[in-house]
Design a protein around this motif. Sequence first.
Motif, mmCIF file in Angstrom:
data_model
loop_
_atom_site.group_PDB
_atom_site.id
_atom_site.type_symbol
_atom_site.label_atom_id
_atom_site.label_comp_id
_atom_site.label_asym_id
_atom_site.label_seq_id
_atom_site.Cartn_x
_atom_site.Cartn_y
_atom_site.Cartn_z
ATOM 1 N N PHE A 21 0.371 5.523 1.547
ATOM 2 C CA PHE A 21 -0.588 6.345 2.302
ATOM 3 C C PHE A 21 -0.016 7.722 2.612
ATOM 4 O O PHE A 21 1.196 7.966 2.537
ATOM 5 C CB PHE A 21 -1.026 5.632 3.592
ATOM 6 C CG PHE A 21 0.093 5.286 4.539
ATOM 7 C CD1 PHE A 21 0.490 6.173 5.523
ATOM 8 C CD2 PHE A 21 0.741 4.055 4.454
ATOM 9 C CE1 PHE A 21 1.516 5.855 6.402
ATOM 10 C CE2 PHE A 21 1.775 3.720 5.324
ATOM 11 C CZ PHE A 21 2.167 4.627 6.297
ATOM 12 N N GLU A 57 -2.234 10.316 -3.150
ATOM 13 C CA GLU A 57 -1.809 10.490 -1.749
ATOM 14 C C GLU A 57 -1.565 11.956 -1.416
ATOM 15 O O GLU A 57 -1.979 12.442 -0.348
ATOM 16 C CB GLU A 57 -0.561 9.652 -1.459
ATOM 17 C CG GLU A 57 -0.710 8.149 -1.694
ATOM 18 C CD GLU A 57 -1.915 7.514 -1.014
ATOM 19 O OE1 GLU A 57 -2.472 8.103 -0.068
ATOM 20 O OE2 GLU A 57 -2.324 6.416 -1.449
ATOM 21 N N HIS A 100 -4.759 13.765 -0.792
ATOM 22 C CA HIS A 100 -5.295 13.642 0.576
ATOM 23 C C HIS A 100 -4.777 14.794 1.437
ATOM 24 O O HIS A 100 -5.498 15.305 2.306
ATOM 25 C CB HIS A 100 -4.890 12.306 1.211
ATOM 26 C CG HIS A 100 -5.775 11.157 0.837
ATOM 27 N ND1 HIS A 100 -7.147 11.207 0.935
ATOM 28 C CD2 HIS A 100 -5.487 9.899 0.374
ATOM 29 C CE1 HIS A 100 -7.667 10.042 0.553
ATOM 30 N NE2 HIS A 100 -6.678 9.232 0.201
ATOM 31 N N ASN A 107 0.847 -1.190 0.000
ATOM 32 C CA ASN A 107 0.000 0.000 0.000
ATOM 33 C C ASN A 107 0.887 1.246 0.000
ATOM 34 O O ASN A 107 2.114 1.147 0.109
ATOM 35 C CB ASN A 107 -0.893 0.001 1.255
ATOM 36 C CG ASN A 107 -2.213 0.729 1.039
ATOM 37 O OD1 ASN A 107 -2.373 1.510 0.103
ATOM 38 N ND2 ASN A 107 -3.158 0.467 1.926
HETATM 39 N N1 ASN Z 1 -3.792 3.867 -0.259
HETATM 40 C C1 ASN Z 1 -4.882 4.105 0.642
HETATM 41 C C2 ASN Z 1 -5.466 5.468 0.389
HETATM 42 O O1 ASN Z 1 -4.757 6.414 0.131
HETATM 43 C C3 ASN Z 1 -4.440 4.004 2.036
HETATM 44 C C4 ASN Z 1 -5.593 4.166 2.929
HETATM 45 O O2 ASN Z 1 -6.453 3.334 3.019
HETATM 46 N N2 ASN Z 1 -5.663 5.261 3.641
HETATM 47 O O3 ASN Z 1 -6.648 5.612 0.435
#
Ligand code: ASN
Length: 336
Positions: free
Chosen positions: A136, A164, A167, A134
């Motif tokens: 994040f 990412e 986010h 993964n």
């Molecule tokens: N790769 C995932 C995301 O960015 C990691 C997560 O579940 N937060 O959503």
Amino acid sequence: NHLCSADGPRTATGKDLNNVNQSLNTYQLGASYYLIDASRAMYNPSSVLPEKGTGVIYTLDLRDAAYTFNGAFQQVTSTDNLWASSASVSAHYNAGVVYEYFKTKHGRNSIDNKGSSIVSVINVKSDKGEILDNAFWNGEAIFYGNGDKAFKPLAGALDVAGHEMSHGVVQYTAGLEYQDEPGAINESMADVFGVLVEGRNWLIGEDIVKATAYPSGALRSMQDPHNGGTGLQDVNKGWQPAHYSERYTGTQDNGGVHVNSGVPNKAFYQFATATGMSKDKAGRVYYRALSVYLTSLSQFTDLRYAVIQAATDLYGANSAEVAAARTAFTTVGIVD
Ligand code: ASN
Ligand code: ZN
């Protein structure tokens, strides 16, 4: 000697995880070179480690240590400004591409719009020291695992870097909480800007999925949320709803934030591909919706309102763009 006159920004090239040669911004301090991109900012050489708010792009290495919040990050260094670690080349190059996307398309100066430093960390394991399949955003930096069953090294995909880092942009704009519908909007915004940064297609993660795990060829498809991932019609196997009536109402995945993002993802696809629209125009509207109208608890209907309002601001109430926004949300069952 950190004070010698040779110190300063340098350029280099390196092969990324896809075997493509990329131009890199590096930094020389004495006999060592670092993956420190100070091409847009003043860098203070008395601190090789990341400084907050200085506008420098850093790529750091956890060297397969278990992830911790304030991990023992190490600089990626070179004695000759040649860069053999293709994961570090990808992470460093892609962070610059994402920065430039938000700057040139939306006038945004880095993740926090205050010219913050951007930190990417490669060779990350889970907090228990297990292989990390993964990537994040942890609220402060981007972390890339090297993949396992599902993924190749995740730094290899520009749309993942875009996802990412977006986010982070969401965190500093609407601040959408990571639960239920606000969480699915958060996930969708990360996908929206991920595909816009990459500019290639409507797929997420096509460069880093393993075909054995994802026969569809990607982690998600914004064009066809039913047929991304494994292609199996199962919410636990990457299937996503394409219409509000199909939404997941269980408790897994923070209320299905990676599942129900399929609904707003499909709305964005409909909007951006409507007659007279483009990814660029749709991106402008979505960035305004995210940065001006959405808030931490926004629901899907609030997203509809925010996108229509942003399109009204940019194109006028009677515009084809506003009509396209209405149609896109109605098509996926998000109505007023
Ligand atoms: N790769 C995932 C995301 O960015 C990691 C997560 O579940 N937060 O959503
Ligand atoms: Zn995400």
